[in-house]
Design an enzyme around this catalytic site. Structure first.
Site, PDB file in Angstrom:
ATOM      1  N   ASP A   3      36.724  42.332  42.042  1.00 38.68           N
ATOM      2  CA  ASP A   3      36.043  41.704  40.907  1.00 38.68           C
ATOM      3  C   ASP A   3      34.581  42.146  40.821  1.00 38.68           C
ATOM      4  O   ASP A   3      33.944  42.417  41.836  1.00 38.68           O
ATOM      5  CB  ASP A   3      36.123  40.178  41.054  1.00 38.68           C
ATOM      6  CG  ASP A   3      35.727  39.465  39.763  1.00 38.68           C
ATOM      7  OD1 ASP A   3      35.882  40.062  38.673  1.00 38.68           O
ATOM      8  OD2 ASP A   3      35.261  38.317  39.842  1.00 38.68           O
ATOM      9  N   ASN A  21      44.135  38.791  32.333  1.00 36.32           N
ATOM     10  CA  ASN A  21      43.225  39.844  31.862  1.00 36.32           C
ATOM     11  C   ASN A  21      43.770  40.544  30.613  1.00 36.32           C
ATOM     12  O   ASN A  21      43.017  41.169  29.864  1.00 36.32           O
ATOM     13  CB  ASN A  21      42.996  40.914  32.946  1.00 36.32           C
ATOM     14  CG  ASN A  21      42.171  40.443  34.133  1.00 36.32           C
ATOM     15  OD1 ASN A  21      42.339  40.947  35.245  1.00 36.32           O
ATOM     16  ND2 ASN A  21      41.270  39.493  33.929  1.00 36.32           N
TER      17      ASN A  21
HETATM   18  C1  IPE Z   1      40.496  38.451  38.887  1.00 33.88           C
HETATM   19  O1  IPE Z   1      39.287  38.632  38.280  1.00 33.88           O
HETATM   20  C2  IPE Z   1      41.418  39.564  38.496  1.00 33.88           C
HETATM   21  C3  IPE Z   1      41.077  40.868  39.032  1.00 33.88           C
HETATM   22  C4  IPE Z   1      40.055  41.166  39.802  1.00 33.88           C
HETATM   23  C5  IPE Z   1      41.979  41.910  38.687  1.00 33.88           C
HETATM   24  P1  IPE Z   1      38.874  37.872  36.924  1.00 33.88           P
HETATM   25  O2  IPE Z   1      37.523  38.352  36.595  1.00 33.88           O
HETATM   26  O3  IPE Z   1      39.932  38.053  35.922  1.00 33.88           O
HETATM   27  O4  IPE Z   1      38.884  36.361  37.403  1.00 33.88           O
HETATM   28  P2  IPE Z   1      38.143  35.115  36.787  1.00 33.88           P
HETATM   29  O5  IPE Z   1      38.382  35.127  35.322  1.00 33.88           O
HETATM   30  O6  IPE Z   1      36.693  35.253  37.130  1.00 33.88           O
HETATM   31  O7  IPE Z   1      38.745  33.938  37.509  1.00 33.88           O
HETATM   32  C1  IPE Z   2      37.455  43.089  37.755  1.00 29.84           C
HETATM   33  O1  IPE Z   2      36.218  43.176  37.182  1.00 29.84           O
HETATM   34  C2  IPE Z   2      38.397  44.131  37.215  1.00 29.84           C
HETATM   35  C3  IPE Z   2      39.318  43.620  36.191  1.00 29.84           C
HETATM   36  C4  IPE Z   2      39.578  42.373  35.971  1.00 29.84           C
HETATM   37  C5  IPE Z   2      39.989  44.611  35.385  1.00 29.84           C
HETATM   38  P1  IPE Z   2      35.842  42.308  35.906  1.00 29.84           P
HETATM   39  O2  IPE Z   2      36.175  43.116  34.701  1.00 29.84           O
HETATM   40  O3  IPE Z   2      36.430  40.959  35.963  1.00 29.84           O
HETATM   41  O4  IPE Z   2      34.266  42.236  36.074  1.00 29.84           O
HETATM   42  P2  IPE Z   2      33.345  40.980  35.848  1.00 29.84           P
HETATM   43  O5  IPE Z   2      33.913  39.867  36.676  1.00 29.84           O
HETATM   44  O6  IPE Z   2      33.359  40.699  34.378  1.00 29.84           O
HETATM   45  O7  IPE Z   2      32.016  41.424  36.351  1.00 29.84           O
HETATM   46 MG    MG Z   3      35.800  39.190  36.807  1.00 29.94          MG
END
Ligand code: IPE
Ligand code: IPE
Ligand code: MG
Length: 229
Positions: free
Chosen positions: A13, A61
């Site tokens: 993340d 996502n």
């Molecule tokens: C979790 O991250 C999913 C991945 C890293 C693939 P998110 O960014 O989607 O999680 P939340 O929304 O902060 O809980």
């Molecule tokens: C995790 O990074 C990767 C995916 C969920 C694809 P994020 O896209 O959630 O990055 P932040 O949390 O917005 O920084």
């Molecule tokens: Mg994230």
């Protein structure tokens, strides 16, 4: 160094925030994250870890903007074949968990060809969680059991999950500052050791992972028992 985890799971993340801080589009964060992901998984296998499960995309996502999703899929298309060759060269197998039917069709066939290309890999398995959701996975496993028409034991139920072929994660790492599981391996992580890093995923180096492994080695895994000695 103390004991090494057999199975390391990583919630990758922080790509978006990494990019935002640099005034770059979120897709630049995903590109940086992808490069880090490849190097980090190779580092873990070099250390001797047998199974590495990486949370690349949650089912939730998939409701992100069309722009962000198409950038993610474009990166997948760009890097997948090369990454599969690196896995094959290193005698590693690729597996994918998640509801891949929710993905574009060409991505699905890339995944199938990657699994086929690496099926002989005997040194370890890289499990990519894409369009994955632990609750959804648990519900599918329940439905499979119901269709089979008989009650299941805990072990039989575990085997019905998409991770059924693997030992449960010993160490679960989440980068990007948040302290939650976000629907990742909810059943399997019952006794996983949790490690949270404030670093955004593209900044999470091999040395950071080495620290996480070192921290894991100091943990006392009691599984509910009273410590002896
Ligand atoms: C979790 O991250 C999913 C991945 C890293 C693939 P998110 O960014 O989607 O999680 P939340 O929304 O902060 O809980
Ligand atoms: C995790 O990074 C990767 C995916 C969920 C694809 P994020 O896209 O959630 O990055 P932040 O949390 O917005 O920084
Ligand atoms: Mg994230």
């Amino acid at each position: 160094m103390g004991e090494l985890p057999r199975h390391v799971a990583v919630i990758m993340d922080g790509n978006g925030r990494w990019a935002q801080k640099r005034l770059l589009p979120r897709s630049a964060g995903h590109a940086a994250g992808l490069k880090r992901m490849i190097a980090l998984s190779e580092y873990l296998f070099r250390c001797g870890v047998e199974v590495v499960t990486l949370y690349a995309l949650s089912q939730e996502n998939l409701s992100r903007s069309e722009e962000e999703l198409s950038a993610l899929f474009a990166l997948f298309r760009q890097y997948f074949a090369g990454s599969v060759e690196r896995l094959a060269k290193n005698d590693l197998r690729l597996d994918v968990i998640g509801d891949t039917s929710l993905l574009p069709e060409d991505i699905l066939s890339l995944i199938e060809s990657g699994k086929e290309r690496t099926k002989e890999g005997g040194r370890g398995t890289l499990v990519l969680a894409i369009a994955y959701g632990a609750r959804q996975d648990i519900v599918s496993a329940v439905n499979r059991a119901v269709r089979a028409g008989k009650e299941v034991t805990e072990g039989e139920f575990s085997a019905l999950l998409s991770t059924g072929a693997y030992p449960p994660p010993d160490l679960l790492v989440r980068t990007g500052k948040e302290k939650r599981l976000s629907n990742f391996l909810l059943f399997e992580s019952a006794y996983a050791e949790l490690y949270f890093s404030d670093k955004m995923f593209p900044d999470f180096s091999d040395a950071d992972m080495e620290r996480a492994l070192g921290d894991y080695a100091t943990r006392d895994r009691r599984y509910g028992k009273v410590k002896t000695q």
